[in-house]
Design a protein around this motif. Structure first.
Motif, PDB file in Angstrom:
ATOM      1  N   GLN A   1       0.832  -1.204   0.000  1.00 11.42           N
ATOM      2  CA  GLN A   1       0.000   0.000   0.000  1.00 11.42           C
ATOM      3  C   GLN A   1       0.867   1.255   0.000  1.00 11.42           C
ATOM      4  O   GLN A   1       1.971   1.266   0.551  1.00 11.42           O
TER       5      GLN A   1
ATOM      6  N   ALA B   1      -7.492   5.324   4.108  1.00  5.44           N
ATOM      7  CA  ALA B   1      -7.418   4.689   2.792  1.00  5.44           C
ATOM      8  C   ALA B   1      -6.818   3.296   2.903  1.00  5.44           C
ATOM      9  O   ALA B   1      -7.264   2.366   2.219  1.00  5.44           O
TER      10      ALA B   1
ATOM     11  N   ARG C   1      -9.593   1.003   4.301  1.00  2.00           N
ATOM     12  CA  ARG C   1     -10.599   0.717   3.271  1.00  2.00           C
ATOM     13  C   ARG C   1     -10.049  -0.261   2.232  1.00  2.00           C
ATOM     14  O   ARG C   1     -10.750  -1.177   1.787  1.00  2.00           O
ATOM     15  N   SER C   2      -8.818  -0.080   1.842  1.00  2.49           N
ATOM     16  CA  SER C   2      -8.201  -0.963   0.847  1.00  2.49           C
ATOM     17  C   SER C   2      -8.108  -2.402   1.372  1.00  2.49           C
ATOM     18  O   SER C   2      -8.386  -3.348   0.638  1.00  2.49           O
TER      19      SER C   2
ATOM     20  N   ASN D   1     -11.376  -4.325   1.324  1.00  3.82           N
ATOM     21  CA  ASN D   1     -11.813  -4.744  -0.006  1.00  3.82           C
ATOM     22  C   ASN D   1     -11.029  -5.939  -0.544  1.00  3.82           C
ATOM     23  O   ASN D   1     -11.300  -6.394  -1.645  1.00  3.82           O
ATOM     24  N   GLN D   2     -10.071  -6.431   0.193  1.00  2.00           N
ATOM     25  CA  GLN D   2      -9.268  -7.576  -0.286  1.00  2.00           C
ATOM     26  C   GLN D   2      -9.778  -8.873   0.261  1.00  2.00           C
ATOM     27  O   GLN D   2     -10.358  -9.009   1.237  1.00  2.00           O
TER      28      GLN D   2
END
Length: 73
Positions: free
Chosen positions: A27, A65, A68-69, A72-73
């Motif tokens: 990230q 961020a 959130r990332s 979503n994985q």
């Protein structure tokens, strides 16, 4: 060479610390990280996942961020 993988048990899920660390390191703004289990404050028999993150030298780590990332994985 990767270090040992810690398995975090959360309910019926087994989470590989190595896989989570690899995702976090990819990230933006992340220099290094460590993933480990901590005892839940709600239920002593459960573990929660804790992620310690060292930001890169730019210091532009957007924690929201990143969170959130990872969701979503």
């Amino acid at each position: 060479m990767p270090g040992p993988t810690t398995r975090v048990y959360q309910g019926n899920w087994v989470i590989s610390s190595f896989e989570v660390e690899a995702s976090v390191r990819g990230q933006p703004g992340v220099l290094e990280c460590a993933v480990f289990a901590v005892t839940s404050e709600i239920a002593d028999t459960e573990e929660e996942v804790m992620i310690a993150v060292a930001p890169d030298s730019d210091g532009d780590l957007d924690v929201d961020a990143l969170f959130r990332s990872l969701l979503n994985q």
